[in-house]
Write a protein that holds these residues in place. Structure first.
Motif, PDB file in Angstrom:
ATOM      1  N   ASP A   8       5.723   1.910  -1.492  1.00 25.98           N
ATOM      2  CA  ASP A   8       5.270   2.262   0.073  1.00 25.98           C
ATOM      3  C   ASP A   8       5.837   3.771   0.494  1.00 25.98           C
ATOM      4  O   ASP A   8       5.177   4.463   0.840  1.00 25.98           O
ATOM      5  N   TYR A  47       7.435  -3.276  -4.334  1.00 25.99           N
ATOM      6  CA  TYR A  47       6.626  -2.981  -3.129  1.00 25.99           C
ATOM      7  C   TYR A  47       7.347  -1.726  -2.160  1.00 25.99           C
ATOM      8  O   TYR A  47       6.571  -0.959  -1.694  1.00 25.99           O
ATOM      9  N   LYS A  77      -4.339  -6.717  -8.566  1.00 26.96           N
ATOM     10  CA  LYS A  77      -5.148  -5.605  -8.056  1.00 26.96           C
ATOM     11  C   LYS A  77      -5.740  -5.843  -6.464  1.00 26.96           C
ATOM     12  O   LYS A  77      -5.667  -4.970  -5.714  1.00 26.96           O
ATOM     13  N   VAL A  78      -6.110  -7.258  -6.245  1.00 23.01           N
ATOM     14  CA  VAL A  78      -6.541  -7.742  -5.026  1.00 23.01           C
ATOM     15  C   VAL A  78      -5.142  -7.415  -4.023  1.00 23.01           C
ATOM     16  O   VAL A  78      -5.434  -6.940  -2.793  1.00 23.01           O
ATOM     17  N   GLU A  79      -4.279  -7.893  -4.287  1.00 24.17           N
ATOM     18  CA  GLU A  79      -2.849  -7.581  -3.510  1.00 24.17           C
ATOM     19  C   GLU A  79      -2.790  -5.824  -3.189  1.00 24.17           C
ATOM     20  O   GLU A  79      -2.462  -5.711  -1.963  1.00 24.17           O
ATOM     21  N   GLU A  90     -18.541   0.335  -5.969  1.00 23.53           N
ATOM     22  CA  GLU A  90     -17.086   0.245  -6.360  1.00 23.53           C
ATOM     23  C   GLU A  90     -16.820   0.824  -7.623  1.00 23.53           C
ATOM     24  O   GLU A  90     -15.902   1.210  -8.001  1.00 23.53           O
ATOM     25  N   GLU A 102      -4.965  -3.681  -3.417  1.00 28.56           N
ATOM     26  CA  GLU A 102      -6.102  -3.307  -2.363  1.00 28.56           C
ATOM     27  C   GLU A 102      -5.763  -3.212  -0.950  1.00 28.56           C
ATOM     28  O   GLU A 102      -6.224  -2.747  -0.005  1.00 28.56           O
ATOM     29  N   GLU A 103      -5.137  -4.658  -0.509  1.00 30.76           N
ATOM     30  CA  GLU A 103      -4.944  -4.982   0.807  1.00 30.76           C
ATOM     31  C   GLU A 103      -3.838  -4.158   1.248  1.00 30.76           C
ATOM     32  O   GLU A 103      -3.820  -3.729   2.467  1.00 30.76           O
ATOM     33  N   LYS A 104      -2.730  -3.879   0.328  1.00 28.91           N
ATOM     34  CA  LYS A 104      -1.683  -3.240   0.854  1.00 28.91           C
ATOM     35  C   LYS A 104      -1.830  -1.732   1.036  1.00 28.91           C
ATOM     36  O   LYS A 104      -1.181  -0.948   2.048  1.00 28.91           O
ATOM     37  N   TYR A 105      -2.825  -1.216   0.125  1.00 26.17           N
ATOM     38  CA  TYR A 105      -2.843   0.280   0.215  1.00 26.17           C
ATOM     39  C   TYR A 105      -4.450   0.549   0.079  1.00 26.17           C
ATOM     40  O   TYR A 105      -4.979   0.962  -0.890  1.00 26.17           O
ATOM     41  N   PRO A 106      -5.163   0.443   1.327  1.00 24.08           N
ATOM     42  CA  PRO A 106      -6.430   0.463   1.241  1.00 24.08           C
ATOM     43  C   PRO A 106      -6.855   2.054   1.168  1.00 24.08           C
ATOM     44  O   PRO A 106      -8.035   2.169   0.668  1.00 24.08           O
TER      45      PRO A 106
END
Length: 306
Positions: A94, A90, A111-113, A23, A115-119
């Motif tokens: 996108d 967003y 950050k977590v959100e 990471e 990471e989920e949306k833009y892996p």
């Protein structure tokens, strides 16, 4: 059985450490990205100062578009407005489909959100607690990050950083260890911010002396203080950050109203013309950048050259 348990434990620790290292490396595992989302302005401040055109960025988006005067070059149709730290846009992120997303103090909670949306994107958290580490340390870390992502501007980054660092240290050496109060105007009441607040730069980096241990708050929103208490403390210097004007708050306490207060007028700071207005964009919006750092230096120099 005991040996098996120890072996499993060692394997777990090894995998965990490997994951952590991955990471850490992932954050820097990108060079010369072409699509970048700037969700913090200090990094954009630095790139603007060294020459944004020297990067390989072709498409970009930013928070607070058009709200910081010295980042005016980005207030055009080619730059995507990504909203504010309270409401990210967003839909626009996108469209940008960023390779790199840079977070800061105000946006790290996303950050977590993200990471989920833009892996596929590299998400770097540029949060450096300026209230603890101070300005020079924060700039150093930002330069380290940007040098790894844009290696072609590494020398420019380091040269400008060293100049700023030397200027700050030179000011600190000019015996400005004087009783100083930092006042933030937000809403209807003045607030104080102490050595471990975002405005602690004045104490830690420049060398001013805390005027009151009682009013030495580290809270990000400051500590409410009465005008009577300001007079009782009676500092030699008062620095004022007019947050209300910086963020466009209407019908809020402003710098002129503060100066015209009866108790403020009775302080030694007022009597000796030592009440100074700080640059709101630099101290509140983009602290951690090169342009903002030079604005901070200029604010401190107003006391020295008065």
């Amino acid at each position: 059985m005991k040996k098996i348990f120890i072996l499993v434990t060692i394997l777990f620790i090894t995998v965990s450490l490997a994951s952590c290292n991955f990471e850490d490396e992932k954050e820097f595992d990108i060079e010369n990205p072409t699509r970048v989302a700037f969700l913090t302005l200090d990094i954009l401040d630095i790139l603007s100062d060294v020459g944004f055109e020297k990067t390989n960025i072709k498409e970009m988006g930013m928070l607070f578009k058009g709200e910081v005067d010295y980042l005016e070059e980005f207030n055009n149709d080619n730059v995507i407005d990504l909203g504010t730290h309270r409401a990210l846009n967003y839909d626009e992120i996108d469209k940008l489909d960023p390779e790199l997303i840079i977070l800061g103090n105000r946006t790290r909670s996303f950050k977590v959100e993200l990471e989920e949306k833009y892996p596929k994107a590299i998400i770097y958290d540029a949060t450096h607690d300026i209230s603890i580490g101070g300005l020079i340390n924060t700039l150093d870390k930002n330069v380290e990050f940007l040098s790894s992502v844009f290696p072609n501007i590494k020398s420019d980054l380091e040269n400008k950083f060293n100049t700023i660092k030397n200027d700050i240290n030179e000011l600190k050496g000019q015996n400005i260890d004087v009783s100083t109060l930092v006042i933030v105007l937000s809403g209807q009441e003045p607030r104080t911010n102490g050595k471990d607040s975002r405005y602690g730069i004045l104490y830690k980096d420049f060398g001013f002396k805390v005027a009151s241990e009682e009013y030495n708050s580290s809270d990000s929103h400051g500590q409410i203080i009465s005008y009577e208490a300001i007079l009782e403390i009676n500092p030699i210097v008062i620095f004022v950050m007019d947050r209300s004007s910086t963020v466009g708050e209407n019908e809020a306490l402003d710098f002129d109203s503060f100066l015209n207060n009866t108790f403020v007028k009775e302080t030694d700071a007022f009597a000796n013309s030592n009440v100074f207005l700080l640059n709101g964009d630099a101290w509140y919006m983009t602290s951690g950048g090169f342009i903002s750092a030079r604005a901070m230096i200029k604010d401190v120099e107003t006391f020295l050259v008065k």
